[in-house]
Structure formats: C-alpha cells, structure tokens
Design an enzyme around this catalytic site. Structure first.
Site, PDB file in Angstrom:
ATOM      1  N   ASN A 104       0.829  -1.223   0.000  1.00 59.09           N
ATOM      2  CA  ASN A 104       0.000   0.000   0.000  1.00 59.09           C
ATOM      3  C   ASN A 104       0.862   1.271   0.000  1.00 59.09           C
ATOM      4  O   ASN A 104       0.500   2.280   0.592  1.00 59.09           O
ATOM      5  CB  ASN A 104      -0.990   0.008   1.181  1.00 59.09           C
ATOM      6  CG  ASN A 104      -2.100   1.058   1.081  1.00 59.09           C
ATOM      7  OD1 ASN A 104      -2.569   1.568   2.088  1.00 59.09           O
ATOM      8  ND2 ASN A 104      -2.522   1.400  -0.112  1.00 59.09           N
ATOM      9  N   ARG A 123       1.706   0.555  -5.726  1.00 61.42           N
ATOM     10  CA  ARG A 123       0.698   0.367  -6.781  1.00 61.42           C
ATOM     11  C   ARG A 123      -0.714   0.771  -6.371  1.00 61.42           C
ATOM     12  O   ARG A 123      -1.394   1.486  -7.119  1.00 61.42           O
ATOM     13  CB  ARG A 123       0.693  -1.101  -7.242  1.00 61.42           C
ATOM     14  CG  ARG A 123       1.968  -1.518  -7.935  1.00 61.42           C
ATOM     15  CD  ARG A 123       2.073  -3.022  -8.040  1.00 61.42           C
ATOM     16  NE  ARG A 123       2.150  -3.640  -6.716  1.00 61.42           N
ATOM     17  CZ  ARG A 123       2.044  -4.927  -6.472  1.00 61.42           C
ATOM     18  NH1 ARG A 123       1.846  -5.771  -7.463  1.00 61.42           N
ATOM     19  NH2 ARG A 123       2.124  -5.383  -5.234  1.00 61.42           N
TER      20      ARG A 123
HETATM   21  P1  4NP Z   1       3.326  -2.270  -3.355  1.00 54.89           P
HETATM   22  O1  4NP Z   1       4.926  -2.510  -3.406  1.00 54.89           O
HETATM   23  O2  4NP Z   1       2.740  -3.607  -2.933  1.00 54.89           O
HETATM   24  O3  4NP Z   1       2.979  -1.919  -4.752  1.00 54.89           O
HETATM   25  O4  4NP Z   1       3.076  -1.172  -2.358  1.00 54.89           O
HETATM   26  C1  4NP Z   1       5.683  -2.938  -2.311  1.00 54.89           C
HETATM   27  C2  4NP Z   1       5.950  -2.063  -1.283  1.00 54.89           C
HETATM   28  C3  4NP Z   1       6.754  -2.468  -0.233  1.00 54.89           C
HETATM   29  C4  4NP Z   1       7.284  -3.754  -0.221  1.00 54.89           C
HETATM   30  C5  4NP Z   1       7.005  -4.635  -1.261  1.00 54.89           C
HETATM   31  C6  4NP Z   1       6.196  -4.217  -2.309  1.00 54.89           C
HETATM   32  N1  4NP Z   1       8.128  -4.161   0.835  1.00 54.89           N
HETATM   33  O5  4NP Z   1       8.720  -5.270   0.757  1.00 54.89           O
HETATM   34  O6  4NP Z   1       8.274  -3.415   1.843  1.00 54.89           O
END
Ligand code: 4NP
Length: 152
Positions: free
Chosen positions: A11, A14
């Site tokens: 969160n 994307r």
């Molecule tokens: P999101 O991307 O799911 O698109 O927000 C990510 C944000 C953080 C992490 C992985 C994916 N993380 O490993 O902290």
C-alpha cells in the site's frame, strides 16, 4: 455511492497510485459525490506511511496529489464496506480472497483483467519502473470507470 478499494502488498506503490489516479479521473468527470476510492495493503509493513517517493513523484509529473494519503492494512470489514475490491496482481487477489473468506465473490478481481493487458501490475518497488506502472494503472482506471459508469 459506489465504493472502490485497491489492494496491493505494501500500500505504498501500486494501490495508492491507482487510488490517486482513479480519484483524479472521477473528479474530472464530476462524479466525486457518486464514487469513493480507497486503498489498502495485505501486509502490515507500511501502515501509516505516505506513498513511496517514486509513486509520489510520478503522480506529481501528471499533476496528481498524494497529500494526506497513508498506508493501511486490509481488514475483514472491508468486504461489506466496498463494492469493488481490486487486487493489483494475482497474489493479491488470492490473499484478499483468503483473508476475507470469500473464495468466489465477483466483487474481488484482478485490476488489469478489466483491460486487454490481462496481467499483473508490475511492482515498481522491485522493478524501479514507475512509468510502466503508471501507464498500466491509467489504463486500468479508465476501464474501471467505464464499467462503473454503466452501473450509475
Ligand atoms: P506495493 O509494493 O505492494 O505496490 O506497495 C511494495 C511495497 C513495499 C514492499 C514490497 C512491495 N516491501 O517489501 O516493503
């Protein structure tokens, strides 16, 4: 009122991008009183944090603000609170279905299945390519808004 929730892993990349782009399209069409948008994470890793710097700066390029946006985690009550619960990739969709105990419900689906791309939104947290993600998010949001407008 139609209520839309975008869900990804953290969160911060994307799903907040989709939330902000969708809200911008809705405002431009004068539909803000009819459609509400939010986003949430599967993980607890970034609760309370603003969107990733890469998401913030990409959106800024297109004149879209992320001011006031903060990460939160998906909760069971979200199933009742939203009309569309949209996973940014197929892992997100599987995890949403498990967490909400809804293996089949049509309100839960993968974002880009609304478009001809029919694939996962690449995660710029790992790819570093926020432009690719933005372009796909814009396509998906346009398709979603068309679908919702048919139901208004
Ligand atoms: P999101 O991307 O799911 O698109 O927000 C990510 C944000 C953080 C992490 C992985 C994916 N993380 O490993 O902290």
């Amino acid at each position: 009122m139609i209520r839309v929730l975008f869900v990804c892993l953290g969160n911060i990349c994307r799903s907040p991008m989709a939330e902000a782009v969708m809200r911008d399209l809705i405002e431009k069409k004068g539909l803000s009183s009819k459609i509400k948008v939010d986003s949430a994470a599967m993980s607890s890793w970034h609760i309370g944090e603003p969107p990733h710097k890469g998401t913030q700066s990409k959106l800024k390029e297109y004149g879209i603000s992320t001011s006031g946006m903060k990460g939160r985690q998906l909760v069971k009550e979200d199933f009742e609170s939203f009309d569309y619960i949209i996973g940014m990739d197929s892992n997100n969709v599987r995890n949403i279905r498990e967490k909400l105990g809804q293996p089949e419900h049509p309100k839960i689906f993968r974002f880009l299945d609304l478009t001809s791309h029919k694939k996962d939104v690449p995660d710029p947290y790992y790819t570093g390519d926020f432009q690719e993600t933005y372009d796909l998010v814009l396509d998906g949001c346009k398709a979603l808004l068309e679908k919702i407008e048919e139901s208004l």
